[in-house]
Design a protein around this motif. Sequence first.
Motif, PDB file in Angstrom:
ATOM      1  N   GLU A 180      43.112  44.270  47.304  1.00 12.29           N
ATOM      2  CA  GLU A 180      43.653  43.060  46.697  1.00 12.29           C
ATOM      3  C   GLU A 180      42.862  41.857  47.194  1.00 12.29           C
ATOM      4  O   GLU A 180      42.810  41.603  48.392  1.00 12.29           O
ATOM      5  CB  GLU A 180      45.129  42.935  47.091  1.00 12.29           C
ATOM      6  N   ASP A 181      42.233  41.135  46.261  1.00 16.11           N
ATOM      7  CA  ASP A 181      41.481  39.967  46.746  1.00 16.11           C
ATOM      8  C   ASP A 181      41.955  38.657  46.150  1.00 16.11           C
ATOM      9  O   ASP A 181      41.307  37.628  46.332  1.00 16.11           O
ATOM     10  CB  ASP A 181      39.970  40.162  46.581  1.00 16.11           C
ATOM     11  N   GLU A 182      43.107  38.664  45.480  1.00 16.34           N
ATOM     12  CA  GLU A 182      43.677  37.382  45.054  1.00 16.34           C
ATOM     13  C   GLU A 182      44.902  37.044  45.914  1.00 16.34           C
ATOM     14  O   GLU A 182      44.940  36.042  46.603  1.00 16.34           O
ATOM     15  CB  GLU A 182      44.079  37.429  43.576  1.00 16.34           C
ATOM     16  N   TYR A 183      45.896  37.927  45.858  1.00 22.58           N
ATOM     17  CA  TYR A 183      47.122  37.656  46.611  1.00 22.58           C
ATOM     18  C   TYR A 183      46.947  38.011  48.081  1.00 22.58           C
ATOM     19  O   TYR A 183      46.159  38.882  48.445  1.00 22.58           O
ATOM     20  CB  TYR A 183      48.297  38.436  46.007  1.00 22.58           C
ATOM     21  N   VAL A 184      47.725  37.325  48.908  1.00 19.50           N
ATOM     22  CA  VAL A 184      47.630  37.472  50.354  1.00 19.50           C
ATOM     23  C   VAL A 184      49.017  37.794  50.890  1.00 19.50           C
ATOM     24  O   VAL A 184      49.999  37.234  50.437  1.00 19.50           O
ATOM     25  CB  VAL A 184      47.089  36.155  50.959  1.00 19.50           C
ATOM     26  N   ARG A 185      49.095  38.727  51.839  1.00 17.17           N
ATOM     27  CA  ARG A 185      50.383  39.086  52.437  1.00 17.17           C
ATOM     28  C   ARG A 185      50.769  38.117  53.550  1.00 17.17           C
ATOM     29  O   ARG A 185      51.926  37.749  53.697  1.00 17.17           O
ATOM     30  CB  ARG A 185      50.299  40.508  53.001  1.00 17.17           C
ATOM     31  N   ALA A 186      49.803  37.743  54.367  1.00 19.46           N
ATOM     32  CA  ALA A 186      50.114  36.978  55.572  1.00 19.46           C
ATOM     33  C   ALA A 186      48.854  36.299  56.064  1.00 19.46           C
ATOM     34  O   ALA A 186      47.743  36.646  55.666  1.00 19.46           O
ATOM     35  CB  ALA A 186      50.651  37.904  56.661  1.00 19.46           C
ATOM     36  N   VAL A 187      49.031  35.326  56.947  1.00 19.89           N
ATOM     37  CA  VAL A 187      47.880  34.627  57.529  1.00 19.89           C
ATOM     38  C   VAL A 187      48.214  34.321  58.987  1.00 19.89           C
ATOM     39  O   VAL A 187      49.392  34.199  59.342  1.00 19.89           O
ATOM     40  CB  VAL A 187      47.563  33.346  56.719  1.00 19.89           C
ATOM     41  N   ARG A 188      47.201  34.254  59.824  1.00 27.38           N
ATOM     42  CA  ARG A 188      47.474  33.922  61.229  1.00 27.38           C
ATOM     43  C   ARG A 188      48.146  32.545  61.280  1.00 27.38           C
ATOM     44  O   ARG A 188      47.792  31.644  60.543  1.00 27.38           O
ATOM     45  CB  ARG A 188      46.194  33.941  62.064  1.00 27.38           C
ATOM     46  N   LYS A 205      54.292  41.302  44.034  1.00 30.66           N
ATOM     47  CA  LYS A 205      53.502  40.983  42.838  1.00 30.66           C
ATOM     48  C   LYS A 205      52.189  41.798  42.805  1.00 30.66           C
ATOM     49  O   LYS A 205      51.857  42.423  41.786  1.00 30.66           O
ATOM     50  CB  LYS A 205      53.181  39.482  42.852  1.00 30.66           C
ATOM     51  N   ALA A 206      51.463  41.776  43.905  1.00 30.18           N
ATOM     52  CA  ALA A 206      50.187  42.493  43.961  1.00 30.18           C
ATOM     53  C   ALA A 206      50.402  43.997  43.797  1.00 30.18           C
ATOM     54  O   ALA A 206      49.630  44.688  43.128  1.00 30.18           O
ATOM     55  CB  ALA A 206      49.489  42.210  45.288  1.00 30.18           C
ATOM     56  N   PHE A 215      47.146  52.444  40.584  1.00 27.44           N
ATOM     57  CA  PHE A 215      47.029  52.674  42.027  1.00 27.44           C
ATOM     58  C   PHE A 215      48.402  52.682  42.679  1.00 27.44           C
ATOM     59  O   PHE A 215      49.334  52.047  42.192  1.00 27.44           O
ATOM     60  CB  PHE A 215      46.144  51.593  42.657  1.00 27.44           C
ATOM     61  N   SER A 216      48.511  53.411  43.816  1.00 26.59           N
ATOM     62  CA  SER A 216      49.811  53.525  44.495  1.00 26.59           C
ATOM     63  C   SER A 216      50.136  52.298  45.328  1.00 26.59           C
ATOM     64  O   SER A 216      51.288  51.903  45.450  1.00 26.59           O
ATOM     65  CB  SER A 216      49.824  54.699  45.483  1.00 26.59           C
ATOM     66  N   GLN A 217      49.113  51.753  45.979  1.00 31.96           N
ATOM     67  CA  GLN A 217      49.340  50.711  46.967  1.00 31.96           C
ATOM     68  C   GLN A 217      48.186  49.729  46.964  1.00 31.96           C
ATOM     69  O   GLN A 217      47.128  50.006  46.399  1.00 31.96           O
ATOM     70  CB  GLN A 217      49.450  51.328  48.372  1.00 31.96           C
ATOM     71  N   VAL A 218      48.397  48.658  47.692  1.00 30.94           N
ATOM     72  CA  VAL A 218      47.414  47.593  47.817  1.00 30.94           C
ATOM     73  C   VAL A 218      46.846  47.582  49.234  1.00 30.94           C
ATOM     74  O   VAL A 218      47.573  47.825  50.190  1.00 30.94           O
ATOM     75  CB  VAL A 218      48.129  46.255  47.517  1.00 30.94           C
ATOM     76  N   LEU A 219      45.565  47.324  49.365  1.00 32.50           N
ATOM     77  CA  LEU A 219      44.982  47.055  50.678  1.00 32.50           C
ATOM     78  C   LEU A 219      44.902  45.541  50.844  1.00 32.50           C
ATOM     79  O   LEU A 219      44.292  44.850  50.020  1.00 32.50           O
ATOM     80  CB  LEU A 219      43.570  47.651  50.785  1.00 32.50           C
ATOM     81  N   TRP A 220      45.538  45.039  51.907  1.00 34.14           N
ATOM     82  CA  TRP A 220      45.586  43.597  52.127  1.00 34.14           C
ATOM     83  C   TRP A 220      44.405  43.134  52.960  1.00 34.14           C
ATOM     84  O   TRP A 220      44.098  43.728  53.999  1.00 34.14           O
ATOM     85  CB  TRP A 220      46.870  43.217  52.869  1.00 34.14           C
ATOM     86  N   LEU A 221      43.804  42.036  52.532  1.00 35.05           N
ATOM     87  CA  LEU A 221      42.754  41.404  53.332  1.00 35.05           C
ATOM     88  C   LEU A 221      43.325  40.199  54.064  1.00 35.05           C
ATOM     89  O   LEU A 221      44.395  39.690  53.715  1.00 35.05           O
ATOM     90  CB  LEU A 221      41.602  40.975  52.415  1.00 35.05           C
ATOM     91  N   ASP A 222      42.616  39.738  55.069  1.00 36.78           N
ATOM     92  CA  ASP A 222      43.094  38.595  55.857  1.00 36.78           C
ATOM     93  C   ASP A 222      43.217  37.349  54.979  1.00 36.78           C
ATOM     94  O   ASP A 222      42.465  37.175  54.009  1.00 36.78           O
ATOM     95  CB  ASP A 222      42.139  38.316  57.028  1.00 36.78           C
ATOM     96  N   GLY A 223      44.143  36.477  55.318  1.00 36.41           N
ATOM     97  CA  GLY A 223      44.422  35.296  54.507  1.00 36.41           C
ATOM     98  C   GLY A 223      43.396  34.188  54.651  1.00 36.41           C
ATOM     99  O   GLY A 223      43.323  33.294  53.812  1.00 36.41           O
ATOM    100  N   VAL A 224      42.596  34.234  55.699  1.00 35.90           N
ATOM    101  CA  VAL A 224      41.657  33.144  55.947  1.00 35.90           C
ATOM    102  C   VAL A 224      40.360  33.372  55.171  1.00 35.90           C
ATOM    103  O   VAL A 224      39.974  32.571  54.329  1.00 35.90           O
ATOM    104  CB  VAL A 224      41.372  32.986  57.458  1.00 35.90           C
TER     105      VAL A 224
ATOM    106  N   CYS B 146      69.036  49.263  47.572  1.00 34.82           N
ATOM    107  CA  CYS B 146      67.961  50.247  47.756  1.00 34.82           C
ATOM    108  C   CYS B 146      66.972  49.727  48.785  1.00 34.82           C
ATOM    109  O   CYS B 146      66.657  48.544  48.808  1.00 34.82           O
ATOM    110  CB  CYS B 146      67.239  50.482  46.427  1.00 34.82           C
ATOM    111  N   LEU B 147      66.469  50.611  49.635  1.00 31.03           N
ATOM    112  CA  LEU B 147      65.528  50.183  50.682  1.00 31.03           C
ATOM    113  C   LEU B 147      64.064  50.445  50.342  1.00 31.03           C
ATOM    114  O   LEU B 147      63.198  50.239  51.188  1.00 31.03           O
ATOM    115  CB  LEU B 147      65.894  50.844  52.017  1.00 31.03           C
ATOM    116  N   GLY B 148      63.757  50.915  49.144  1.00 31.19           N
ATOM    117  CA  GLY B 148      62.347  51.044  48.759  1.00 31.19           C
ATOM    118  C   GLY B 148      61.717  49.661  48.625  1.00 31.19           C
ATOM    119  O   GLY B 148      62.377  48.725  48.171  1.00 31.19           O
ATOM    120  N   VAL B 149      60.451  49.538  48.999  1.00 31.72           N
ATOM    121  CA  VAL B 149      59.784  48.232  48.892  1.00 31.72           C
ATOM    122  C   VAL B 149      59.150  48.123  47.505  1.00 31.72           C
ATOM    123  O   VAL B 149      58.104  48.700  47.240  1.00 31.72           O
ATOM    124  CB  VAL B 149      58.700  48.054  49.979  1.00 31.72           C
ATOM    125  N   ARG B 150      59.849  47.423  46.628  1.00 28.31           N
ATOM    126  CA  ARG B 150      59.375  47.203  45.256  1.00 28.31           C
ATOM    127  C   ARG B 150      60.264  46.135  44.647  1.00 28.31           C
ATOM    128  O   ARG B 150      61.245  45.706  45.261  1.00 28.31           O
ATOM    129  CB  ARG B 150      59.478  48.501  44.442  1.00 28.31           C
TER     130      ARG B 150
END
Lengths: 355, 355
Positions: A180-188, A205-206, A215-224, B146-150
């Motif tokens: 995922e290179d648009e949305y961000v999960r977290a930032v320091r 959303k992502a 795809f099953s899941q998203v790989l999160w990149l750093d927010g900075v 529900c405790l699934g993350v979605r």
Amino acid sequence: MSQIQFTRNEQPKAKPDANHLGFGKYFTDHMLVMDYTEDQGWHDLQIVPYGPISLDPSAMVFHYGQEVFEGMKAYKTADGRISLFRPDMNLKRLNASCERISIPQVDPEALMEGIVELVSVDREWIPEGDDTSLYLRPFIIATEPCLGVRAAKEYKLMVILSPVGSYYPEGIHPVSIYVEDEYVRAVRGGTGMAKTSGNYASGIKAQEIAKLEGFSQVLWLDGVEKKYIEEVGSMNVFFKIGGEVITPELSGSILAGVTRDSAIALLRSWGLPVTERKLSVAELFQAARDGKLEEAFGTGTAAVISPIGTMKWGDEQISIAGGDTGEWSRKLYEAITGIQKGLLDDPFGWRQIIL
Amino acid sequence: MSQIQFTRNEQPKAKPDANHLGFGKYFTDHMLVMDYTEDQGWHDLQIVPYGPISLDPSAMVFHYGQEVFEGMKAYKTADGRISLFRPDMNLKRLNASCERISIPQVDPEALMEGIVELVSVDREWIPEGDDTSLYLRPFIIATEPCLGVRAAKEYKLMVILSPVGSYYPEGIHPVSIYVEDEYVRAVRGGTGMAKTSGNYASGIKAQEIAKLEGFSQVLWLDGVEKKYIEEVGSMNVFFKIGGEVITPELSGSILAGVTRDSAIALLRSWGLPVTERKLSVAELFQAARDGKLEEAFGTGTAAVISPIGTMKWGDEQISIAGGDTGEWSRKLYEAITGIQKGLLDDPFGWRQIIL
């Protein structure tokens, strides 16, 4: 029983089919509750029948998200006992999350005692099939009825229990991941290191977009810089590259996973070098192109080990371990679940027999 | 009444003292509720007696924070009518927040009709004193157990009403601000542009530290470089520097405030140049040192205009407009509240008479 007040559920539910539990869909007959007020602090730890809670619509959790949670599992061991896996780490992290979200911390010993009693009361709910366990969800919500933006003065802690199967319907099985290179999960400087609801809301959303793309899941990149790998879905992530295992260092925006910590210890005990450091997605894909990316997997309490079979970044898609479950992913899964269920020795003292 | 089902509260409460309302502490006799299920979509818009709601402890809002909200105010106008201020912008933003947090969007016309009916039912609760109004809080929470993350499949929308005085007990009065350079409120790619609970939870810690140091609010810097000014507390922020008014551009991590938009339009109509652009805290403090920082203020529905009297960044503390309420801060406050209450002309058509 100890000092914990107990109200038995006189209308116990039928237990679900152990072969079709899914994750977090069924709940047991009882729950643990404890309240916090400024005057009394945390008080009135009780086990009561599982059921709805009543909150004022202005309860602060509905507006400003002061919430923290944990996830743990209880297992029936081979010799008929009941164990938890490193619960001390979860309770410590719960208080670390509380600290970040300005929620009053909890006495871990009192909470642990309550959890043991609760699991004891609902012990018949612990499923015994492969890949099953009783999932424990402690959480704390701000209940004060007020719309001012500040830390609440009233909270409720609850622990609910859910008999679960595999987090993924297909069991241990390689998943496909979208970088995922648009949305961000977290930032320091944010709340990424805390187990708090806002981190999950921001990721949905992502995750939906990834699902639409297959795809099953998203790989999160750093927010900075949006360069460095942080987490995958709601798991920590590991890569084996040229014989070395690399996992992102705990930078402040990454959750300090209990399974992550356990995987590092086990891999090292097996003689594999494990490095915690920044790893860019560019470096990872270069390693894949060079034929050096041998294995990749996520770690978390819910799924334990989740092997990664394919990964897509921009237009480039790579296959990992031939799209199969890698050797070390499987070894870790079997070691951790084996320790949890008392099928294997427990060299690190992680299994805590509670009953 | 329209198609909206109405259940009258047969036990109306005593109304609070209009001189000591505070903010968000008292609630009226009724509330608007509407439910969402996958099958029925949004349905069953009702006005019911204000009171507790009952939720399963596994309701997803308690775990993964799928929540969005809005803030609006209703006023009694000088000629005895009831007005809202630009409610179309709030309803549009509510749906924009829904989109980011993967919550099904709401029909703004149906919701507006419900809001008008609700305010009509509880019209006696609209306070009439200076600096008072009826605060409207629409919000949506994920209720699926529900405790699934979605994304959840069930939601509840509610609108609750609170008679309020000034957001700050001291009324329009300069506040002291602390430039936060450790904690971060939001980052581009995150949820900063949405009105969602996680953004507020992440800010409470820094706000508490600021309070301990003797400051009212925190100035948030961008999450990427920690250089550029984003918001102040839970408000947008404006600076008048050398005759020009500057406010941070809507970068994706800043909330598109209704009062922000109104302040820009009013200032321009008065002939002041207003620029929306990146503004670093270094540039701001240099302007202060050069004697060019003439005024600073926050904007938001709750406080309307909140002048900034002092600001601290690291070891440097500056005083703005002599620590007093600046000329344009006061002018904006009087113009906006005057339009809201029907005391002034409404050249932009912002006042919406609803009853």
